[in-house]
Each structure stands twice: as C-alpha cells, then as structure tokens.
Write an enzyme that holds these catalytic residues in place. Structure first.
Site, PDB file in Angstrom:
ATOM      1  N   GLY A   1      -5.362 -23.932  39.174  1.00 27.85           N
ATOM      2  CA  GLY A   1      -5.185 -24.366  40.559  1.00 27.85           C
ATOM      3  C   GLY A   1      -4.086 -23.561  41.218  1.00 27.85           C
ATOM      4  O   GLY A   1      -4.216 -23.107  42.358  1.00 27.85           O
TER       5      GLY A   1
ATOM      6  N   MET B   1      -0.010 -21.331  40.074  1.00 30.06           N
ATOM      7  CA  MET B   1       0.894 -20.908  38.998  1.00 30.06           C
ATOM      8  C   MET B   1       2.295 -20.731  39.550  1.00 30.06           C
ATOM      9  O   MET B   1       2.496 -20.057  40.555  1.00 30.06           O
ATOM     10  CB  MET B   1       0.366 -19.600  38.379  1.00 30.06           C
ATOM     11  CG  MET B   1       1.286 -18.998  37.330  1.00 30.06           C
ATOM     12  SD  MET B   1       1.456 -20.074  35.864  1.00 30.06           S
ATOM     13  CE  MET B   1       3.131 -19.677  35.375  1.00 30.06           C
ATOM     14  N   GLU B   2       3.250 -21.318  38.826  1.00 23.94           N
ATOM     15  CA  GLU B   2       4.622 -21.438  39.319  1.00 23.94           C
ATOM     16  C   GLU B   2       5.499 -20.207  39.118  1.00 23.94           C
ATOM     17  O   GLU B   2       6.703 -20.350  38.883  1.00 23.94           O
ATOM     18  CB  GLU B   2       5.282 -22.639  38.643  1.00 23.94           C
ATOM     19  CG  GLU B   2       5.592 -22.468  37.127  1.00 23.94           C
ATOM     20  CD  GLU B   2       4.516 -22.983  36.194  1.00 23.94           C
ATOM     21  OE1 GLU B   2       3.357 -23.096  36.629  1.00 23.94           O
ATOM     22  OE2 GLU B   2       4.832 -23.273  35.024  1.00 23.94           O
TER      23      GLU B   2
ATOM     24  N   HIS C   1       3.981 -29.801  42.869  1.00 22.64           N
ATOM     25  CA  HIS C   1       3.925 -29.546  41.427  1.00 22.64           C
ATOM     26  C   HIS C   1       4.598 -28.202  41.098  1.00 22.64           C
ATOM     27  O   HIS C   1       5.450 -28.115  40.213  1.00 22.64           O
ATOM     28  CB  HIS C   1       2.452 -29.529  40.984  1.00 22.64           C
ATOM     29  CG  HIS C   1       2.227 -29.316  39.521  1.00 22.64           C
ATOM     30  ND1 HIS C   1       1.869 -30.330  38.662  1.00 22.64           N
ATOM     31  CD2 HIS C   1       2.304 -28.197  38.751  1.00 22.64           C
ATOM     32  CE1 HIS C   1       1.732 -29.848  37.438  1.00 22.64           C
ATOM     33  NE2 HIS C   1       1.992 -28.551  37.464  1.00 22.64           N
ATOM     34  N   GLU C   2       4.211 -27.185  41.826  1.00 28.51           N
ATOM     35  CA  GLU C   2       4.732 -25.853  41.513  1.00 28.51           C
ATOM     36  C   GLU C   2       6.219 -25.735  41.866  1.00 28.51           C
ATOM     37  O   GLU C   2       6.987 -25.121  41.133  1.00 28.51           O
ATOM     38  CB  GLU C   2       3.919 -24.764  42.227  1.00 28.51           C
ATOM     39  CG  GLU C   2       2.399 -24.825  41.981  1.00 28.51           C
ATOM     40  CD  GLU C   2       1.992 -24.898  40.523  1.00 28.51           C
ATOM     41  OE1 GLU C   2       2.758 -24.445  39.660  1.00 28.51           O
ATOM     42  OE2 GLU C   2       0.901 -25.450  40.227  1.00 28.51           O
TER      43      GLU C   2
END
Ligand code: NAG
Ligand code: NAG
Ligand code: NAG
Ligand code: NAG
Length: 964
Positions: free
Chosen positions: A350, A352-353, A386-387
């Site tokens: 979905g 990527m951090e 989230h990231e």
C-alpha cells in the site's frame, strides 16, 4: 510497509469477503514457516540470476558451512557511510531491449574483528572488474596498506558479493570498498525498478525503489540488515527536465557530460544514520504541491495530470497536521528537514515508510472529490498516518532484526487510527480497528496453524522467511494487543514509556523487550496497579499463538478461559510456554452500566460481581478492547437477544457488532449452535448503525460462499432481503431518494451496505436503481453516481447487463485515473457472462491491460463471482507454470491467489481437483503459495464437514425466520 492487500469498503460485500480470505491465507502461510524450514531441502536451481523468479522459498542451502553460505552477515565489519551514485535509464537499450541502471558505490566500514573476508549483500548486480581483475577495490583509511584481494565472486543463493583477501584487516581500522555495477531496471516491483504510465498518449517511465525488506542489495552492494545503520551520500544522474528524489534534501544539481550526453546530476545531503531498507531513489517527470509546517517542507508528488487535477491537495492538507500530531505523541521533533510523499502507478504494497520519501500506490495517496469514495479518503488518511508513525517508530528507532517486525508494523497499525482520528475527528475512525483488525485477524489466529507474534531470531534467516512475516498476525494482531496494552496502562502511561524508549534508542536499534522495560518504568513512576509486570502480562499475548474465549456463567459468577479454535477438532501441535493461558483484562457492562475492570489470570476464577439476577445481563469486553472472544451461559445470551430485539441501543454499538461476530464464530467452533448465531441477525431489522451491519455482512459472507450454489440460497436471500429492506428504505428517505449522501462517515458506509445487500438479495427497486444510473452514464457520458456508491452500483449494473455494459466499463477503465479505475476493475468481475469473464481472465496476464500489481486481486475478484469461480480455477490451473514464472516477484501473490480461487470449495469433487492440482504441479512448485495449497485442502475439508452438519438446520431456520 502499509498493508499490501487493502480492500476498500466501497467494494462492499464481495470485497470484504475477499479481504478476510486473503488475510487468512497470508497468515496461515506465514505461520507455517517453521514447517517450511523443516522441508526446505527440495529445491530448484539458483535464483540469483537476472531473470525475475518467484521468491526463493525453495532455495536449498548447500550443506556447506562457509561464511557465505549463511544468510546472516558476520559481525566483523561495521559500515560507517556510503557514497552511492546511480544512473537509471528510462528508455530501453535498443539492442538488448533491457531497461538498466548503472552505479558506483563506495562504502567505508570499520573492522570490528580481524578478518580476511568481506561479505556484502548484492543481488542481481553485474560488476565491472577493476584493473586487477577483481569485482571490487579495497583501500585502507588508516595509513597502512589494505590487504590485496585474492578472489571475488557473487554468491547468488545467499545474495552476497564475496571478497576474499590475502591478509587480514586490522581490528579498529577503517577501509573502503569500491564497486562499479549494472543492474536491470525491471518491472518486478522490487529493489530499483520501473513503473510505467501513459500521459497524453506518451509512455512515461518512472525509476523507483522498494527496498523493504531485503532488496536494497538489488540496487547497490550494501550491508543489508536493519541493525547495520549508516549514513548515505546519494547522487542520482538523470535526464534533464526530470526530477530526482531521495531520502535527503537536494544539495546541488548541475549539468554534466557523460559519453557525449548532457545529463543532470543531483547530489543529496547526507542522510541521518539509518537502515538500508528505508532508502529510496526516484527519477520521474512528476509535479508536486508543497507546504511548510513547523520548518518541515512537505511535498506531494504525482504524475502531472494528477497534480494538475488537484489530487495531491488532500494529502498535502493532512500530512503536516498528522506529522505534528506524532511529534506531540512521541514528544520528539521530526528529525528530517522534509517529508515527501509520492504516488506511484506500480507499487506492490500500500505504501512504504522510506525515511523522508514515502512511496504510495496512487490510490493510497491521491484524492479527488469527483472520484474518491469516503472509504478511499479514509484509506489515505490512515495510510499517511501509518507511514508517518514509522518515521519515529521504525525509522528513528529500528528493531534489531526482522523477527520483531510485528512490533514495528503492529505499532504503526494501531497508531494509524490515532493519527487519522486527529486528522478527521468527526469520523470515529478509531472504532473501526475492531472490524478491520481485531475481527479480521481473529479469523486467522483461531486456526491451529497460526503462529505467535514473536519469532525467534534464528528462525528468520532467508529473504522469503522475512517476507512471510508481513502478514495479518504482525499487522492486525500486533495492533490489537498494543491497543489492549495502551488501554489497561492508560494512554498517558503508554505514551510516557514510548517517549523514553524513543529517546534512549534514537538512531539505533532495539528489541521488543526494550519497549516493555520503558513501559514498566512508566508504570512504576505512575504507580499504576497491574496484576503482574508489563512483560509477564504481554508475554502471554506475544509468545503464544491464538487467543482465549472467555466464558462467563452469570448464574454462578464463574469465569473461565480456553484457547479458541475455529475447528475444535484441529490438532494444536505448537507448544505454548503458557499452556494456552492468558492474563486477560476484562472490562464489562452490567445492564448498561460499566463495571470495574477485572483480571482473569488462570483458566478459571469466580468473580462474584458477574453473577446476575432477574433481567440483568452482562456484556464483557467493552468496546472490544481486549483481544479475546466472549461466551455466556444460555440465559444471559437469551437476555442479550431480548435486549437486542427490544431496545438494542442499551448495548453499546461496538459491542453489538461484537455479539454478532462472537456468536457466528462460537458457532463455527461448535460452542453454540449455528441457529443461535443466526438469531443475532434478527434484530437487524431495527438496526441502522454501520458496525453491527458490517459485522453481520462479514459473517454472512461465509454463508454465501457455502450456499450460493445450493437449495439454501433462495430462502437465505428471502430472509436477508427482509432484514435489509428497512435499512434500504431508511437511507432512501434520509437521502431524499438517493439525491444526497448521508452526513456521517459511518452512515455513508452503511448506505453502501444497504444498497449492496438489497441488490445482492435481488430487491428489484435496488437493481433498477443501479441499472438506470449506469444507463444514464452510458447514454449521456455524464456519470450520475456518487463516488461512495460506484463500486457497488457498477458491479450490479454490469452483473445485470451484457457485453455492451462491460465494454463501456472497460473503455472507461482504460481512460480513468487510478481512483476510478480501481472501482471499475472490481466491477468488471461482476458480469454473469462466462465468455466475458474468460476474456477478462486472459487480460489479467497482460501487463499492458492489467498492471502486475493488480493481477492477483483481479483473478480473485472473478473467482468470488459465483459464475466466475470455476472459470478462474480452470484458468489458474491451466496457466499455473506461466503465472508462477512471470508473476513470482511479489511476496504475497501466490497465497492470495490460491486461497482466493479456492475459497468456495466445499465438495468432494473440488477436493479431488485440488489434490490433483497439487500433484500435477509439484515439479513447477507453488513458491510462497506452497502452504496455501495445503491450507486450501484443509479448508475444503472443513467446509464439507460444516455443510454436512449445518445445511438442513440452516435451511429450516431461514425458511422459518422469513416473514411470510
Ligand atoms: C546496448 O547494449 C549493448 C549490448 O550490451 C551495448 O553494447 C550498447 O552499448 C548498449 N547501448 C547503449 C546505448 O547503452
Ligand atoms: C564520500 O563523499 C564525501 C563527500 O564528498 C567524502 O568526504 C567521503 O570521504 C566519501 N566517502 C567515501 C567512502 O567515498
Ligand atoms: C548481467 O549478466 C547476465 C549474464 O551475462 C546477463 O544475462 C544480464 O543481462 C546482465 N544484466 C544486465 C543488467 O546487464
Ligand atoms: C513551494 O515550492 C516552491 C518551489 O520550489 C517554493 O518557491 C515555495 O516557497 C514553496 N512553498 C512552501 C510553502 O514551502
């Protein structure tokens, strides 16, 4: 990484079924890697070559014991910094047809233990030899000459570049290793790869990266383990007019001349000390929108047409505030000068951090009022949260090794709700963790083949083992138990511990026990009363798989716990250090009044207050904060059902959703009768809230899968139609006959449920609505359908229509932005025409028609259609070896695919076919789907058993329960 296989709510019933199925299979698989270890002696040739091959689950370790045969790096060398220059070519070489990149890298490291061997990760890179004929050049930084190189070679199995020296490097001295290399910029979604899209009739190529977990080594040679933190000086060479981005700020950009070409060279400021898996390099001709908040530059990058259409604006508006929210939450300022978010047409997960340069699927970042549903919007807010949460938890402080991945992802999956709530306080989004994580992962964690959150470091060695950890247990169970922990500690104590943890380990690495230590310090400082230490309580949730069902007998006050297993006959072979006993916090309600929290520490106890008299009822696990299911004595169940049918609002809305979900699952586990679970759906005739409906719909999906090809189908449809009609009419009224959308976020979701279910159960008015809206769109080219309703309306219209509707939708699919295209891609799977479904299946394997990132989910959508089921299965069986070789790159696809296409299997005939499939393809293999095949066989057997035991009762129940 953000969740890879997110199913949006707008997809409605079918989508939900799918997502549960997909997750459960992922999980089942990952749980089994210990079995995998035992049987990894059956393998294929080396897969370190240049063609993209399936994940190397099956690679045999040669029974040699050389250091380069081991998957973990020795501790002898410690990197300090790297200078990396990369030049991706955005056009193919005309002779070879290959897209490539070239690069040079120099890494300076300290020798921590005397050694004559350098092992550095490298995968699918071709090296240019130096003047001495070696693949690398070593120099000393400490005055003395460096040992000369004896031999150097790539070791594809373990993904190393091996450099053997003629003498030893000296402890405490520093050295530099220089390499020059070429790699393929493939369309395989891993390492340095290419993504392609069309703009104004022109093909555009983006060079981009996905390093996590082990693909940085596919971009340049590096010590590719999370604890090997270093500083990175990145330089990108790219065509003039293109934009180059990396983790750091741009330092300088100038025109250089290489081989007669004028090119742009962009040099980035050195990064902070960081892990390799968080690096990112991107070259594109994107545009951006920007903002500065608290001194941090925020930019949203996307293809030019998307930026021009304003699709970056929502993300831009939310990123800054969410970043500020986390600065407060962590009590730590954002350590970087900028935060870029970029939307990519081809992206496996979905999001990527990557530190400072977060990558997203287009649908996870871009918002457009004319195309996005409220579910799309929620997804954007939660994924950004989230990231950004990872910028500290994960990036600033990194877990030492991948076996602790659950803490990293579980944590981000919990606090994403807090960040999203801060961004959109009207949504009540925090409640949704119960449906999206707790209930969802219960389904898989209730299997005998589940696994504990925490893995042993020595069990996680190979890249495929690491990839397998990215499962629902790590994400959703991790989130669920951390939410429970935060609740019983209180948010204040929880964040205090978190803050000192981050302060102690900033720019370094930690274990999950380090977090427990800091939480315990906060507990002690606050004098919080707990029945045991944080570590002892949490170990029962982290070190053993599964969760308990707590049984409350309100006639005696006796409370007990037992390992909850979906199949009570299954054989639990995994031993537990706690004998499947948990330390359980019990928040509960008696007849509408919240009671003092209790703790259940052993298998059973008597808690006097839980004894009731008269009409009093008990509901335990208030707001489903605890990670467990609850069962009651029959009388209490009866009183609860009575309360639901007379005045359901006395029971809190999340707990109404829980009662439905617990009842259905207790029935699956044969703890209560299936008809008793069905009884919890009767009151829905009066229910208008989203969460209980969604819970019911999720559970009834299993009934659809089992019965949509049988005589139960008709009576089931009649009953469900009778439940949903009041809801349909309720929404019809509050939207003035569908002219407006409801105000509330949850109401908007439930409106979709009302329409999906009304249409699904064959309610003519609903079907007429869907068909006429779609027809209006076809006739006028003006789309009258609100974005919230598009997935379900398109699906129903295409199901009712023929080739004309399908072709119209396909044409739109090809000319839409990603937000709209995703809805159409799903809806195209809804047709009832076998030939259209077969044609669509063929399209899924042509990347020019369906992107590789979407192939698996499209096939699974088709299989979910009762008409498409057998077509998809035939297709997958017939094309298995092709699919396996072409689509092997992504880590999750095979398990999703196999589980998805076999979900409905419940007959002897299907079981035989499945076994035959396994036998026929044993030579090709199943890659990451190996365990899914066995899981599917197991599930098919369980389904056969369930149908045999329940069909007659269920049929009778539906007939009796339907008002005549
Ligand atoms: C294309 O590849 C061939 C063969 O590897 C090589 O000789 C040639 O230089 C390449 N062309 C360009 C423009 O890089
Ligand atoms: C990397 O580049 C920096 C800045 O130019 C320089 O000071 C440093 O010595 C270089 N390190 C290596 C390993 O080449
Ligand atoms: C690397 O070398 C292999 C073997 O010679 C070749 O097949 C492959 O095309 C090369 N890769 C690149 C990106 O040049
Ligand atoms: C946005 O970017 C432009 C172009 O780089 C710059 O001039 C402007 O100052 C930036 N705005 C903010 C608010 O950062």
């Amino acid at each position: 990484m953000g969740k890879g296989f997110f199913i949006s709510n707008t997809v409605g019933i079918v989508g939900l079924v799918l997502s549960v199925a997909a997750l459960s299979t992922i999980i089942a698989l990952s749980v089994v890697y210990s079995q995998e270890k035992a049987k990894n002696n059956n393998i294929s040739p080396t897969d370190g070559g240049t063609t993209s091959r399936p994940p190397d689950i099956t690679t045999t370790p040669t029974p040699s014991n050389e250091p380069w045969d081991k998957y973990r790096l020795p501790k002898s060398l410690v990197p300090d910094h790297y200078n990396v220059t990369l030049w991706p070519r955005l056009a193919p070489n005309l002779t070879t047809g290959l897209y490539i990149f070239t690069g040079e890298s120099s890494v300076e490291f300290e020798c921590a233990e005397e050694t004559d061997l350098i092992l550095i990760h490298s995968n699918k890179l071709n090296y240019t030899k130096d003047n001495n004929g070696h693949l690398a050049t070593l120099t000393s930084m400490s005055g003395d000459p460096a040992p000369t190189i004896k031999n150097s070679w790539p070791k594809p199995e373990t993904q190393y570049l091996v450099v053997e020296l003629n003498g030893k490097m000296i402890k405490g001295h520093r050295y530099r290793l220089f390499t020059k290399f070429t790699g393929e910029l493939a369309d395989d979604l891993g390492g340095f790869y290419r993504s392609v899209y069309m703009e104004n009739g022109e093909k555009k190529v983006v060079a981009t990266t996905q390093m996590q977990p082990t693909d940085a080594r596919k971009a340049f040679p590096c010590f590719d383990e999370p604890a090997m933190k270093a500083v990175f000086h990145i330089t990108l060479i790219h065509d003039q007019g293109t934009v180059a981005l990396s983790n750091g700020e741009e330092k300088e950009s100038k025109i250089i001349n290489i081989e007669g070409h004028e090119l742009q060279q962009t040099v980035f400021k050195p990064t902070e000390k960081m892990s390799t898996y968080l690096l990112a390099f991107i070259v594109s001709d994107y545009d951006f929108v920007n903002n500065t908040i608290g001194g941090v530059l925020i930019r949203i990058f996307a293809r030019k047409s998307a930026i021009a259409a304003g699709q970056g604006q929502y993300a831009l508006n939310k990123t800054g505030p969410i970043l500020k929210f986390f600065e407060n939450y962590y009590n730590s300022s954002y350590p970087l000068p900028k935060s870029d978010q970029i939307a990519l047409p081809d992206f496996n997960a979905g999001a990527m951090e990557n530190w400072g340069l977060i990558t997203y699927r287009e649908t996870a970042l871009l918002y457009d009022e004319s195309f996005s549903s409220n579910s799309n919007k929620q997804r954007i807010a939660t994924i950004i949260a989230h990231e950004l949460a990872h910028m500290w938890f994960g990036n600033l402080v990194t877990l030492r090794w991948w076996n602790d991945l659950w803490l990293n992802e579980g944590f981000a999956s919990y606090v994403e709700y807090l960040g999203a709530h801060d961004a959109e306080p009207d949504w009540n989004v925090k409640d949704l963790i119960v449906l999206s994580d707790v209930h969802r992962v219960f389904a898989v964690d209730a299997l005998a083949s589940s696994h504990p959150l925490s893995s042993k470091e020595e069990d996680i060695q190979k890249p495929a083992q690491i990839s397998e950890l990215f499962d629902a247990i790590s994400y959703s169970k991790g989130a669920s138990v951390l939410r429970m922990l935060s609740d019983f500690l209180t948010e204040e104590v929880f964040t205090k511990g978190l803050q000192t943890y981050l302060a102690e380990f900033a720019f370094g690495n930690a274990n999950y026990t380090d977090l427990w230590k800091h939480l315990q310090m906060a507990v002690d400082a606050n004098k919080t009363e707990l029945p045991d230490s944080v570590q002892n309580i949490m170990n029962t949730w982290v070190l053993q798989m599964g969760f308990p069902v707590v049984t409350i007998d309100t006639t005696t006050g006796a409370v007990s716990q037992k390992h909850f297993l979906l199949d009570p006959d299954s054989n639990v072979t995994t031993e537990s250090p706690y004998n499947y006993e948990w330390i359980v916090p019990i928040k509960w309600v008696k007849t509408g009044v919240v009671q003092t929290q209790q703790w259940l520490k052993t298998q059973s106890a008597t808690i006097i207050e839980m004894k009731t008299t008269g009409n009093d009822w008990v509901v335990a696990n208030l707001d489903v904060v605890g990670y467990y299911r609850v069962n009651y004595d029959q009388d209490n169940w009866d009183r609860l059902l009575n309360c639901l049918s007379t005045d359901h609002k006395l029971i809190q809305v999340i707990n109404r959703a829980q009662l439905v979900d617990d009842a259905f699952n207790l029935a699956r586990a044969k703890i209560i009768l299936t008809v008793q679970a069905l009884n919890t759906t009767k009151y829905l005739i009066n229910e208008t809230e989203y969460m209980p409906w969604e819970s019911a719909v999720n559970n009834l999906d299993f009934f659809y899968l089992m019965f949509d090809r049988s005589e139960v189908y008709g009576p089931m449809q009649d009953y469900l139609r009778s439940r949903v009609l009041p809801l349909f009419n309720y929404y019809k009224e509050i939207t003035s006959s569908w002219k407006t959308v409801p105000d509330g976020h949850m109401d908007q979701y439930n409106q979709v449920n009302a329409i999906s279910l009304a249409c699904r159960t064959g309610y003519m008015e609903c079907q007429g609505l869907a068909t006429s809206w779609f027809k209006e769109w076809m006739d006028t080219e003006v789309n009258p359908i609100h974005p919230n309703l598009r997935s379900t309306v398109y699906c129903n219209a295409i199901a009712a229509g023929g080739a004309e509707e399908w072709d119209f939708a396909w044409a739109k699919f090809n000319n839409s932005n990603a937000i709209e295209a995703d809805k159409l891609r799903y809806a195209l799977s809804c047709t009832k025409q076998p030939w259209l479904l077969n044609r669509y299946l063929e399209y899924t394997l042509d990347p020019d028609m369906i992107r590789k990132q979407d192939a698996t989910s499209t096939i699974v959508y088709i299989a979910n259609n009762v008409i498409g089921q057998s077509l998809a299965w035939d297709f997958v069986r017939a094309r298995w070896s092709y699919i396996f070789t072409e689509y092997g790159g992504g880590s999750f696809s095979f398990s999703n695919l196999i589980n998805g296409v076999t979900e409905r299997f419940s007959t002897e005939y299907e079981l035989q076919q499945l076994k035959q499939f396994k036998a026929d393809n044993s030579d090709v293999g199943f890659g990451s789907g190996t365990l899914a095949v066995d899981q599917s066989i197991e599930r098919t057997l369980a389904n056969m058993k369930w149908i045999a035991e329940n069909k007659q009762n269920v049929l009778k129940w539906f007939k009796d329960a339907t008002p005549k």
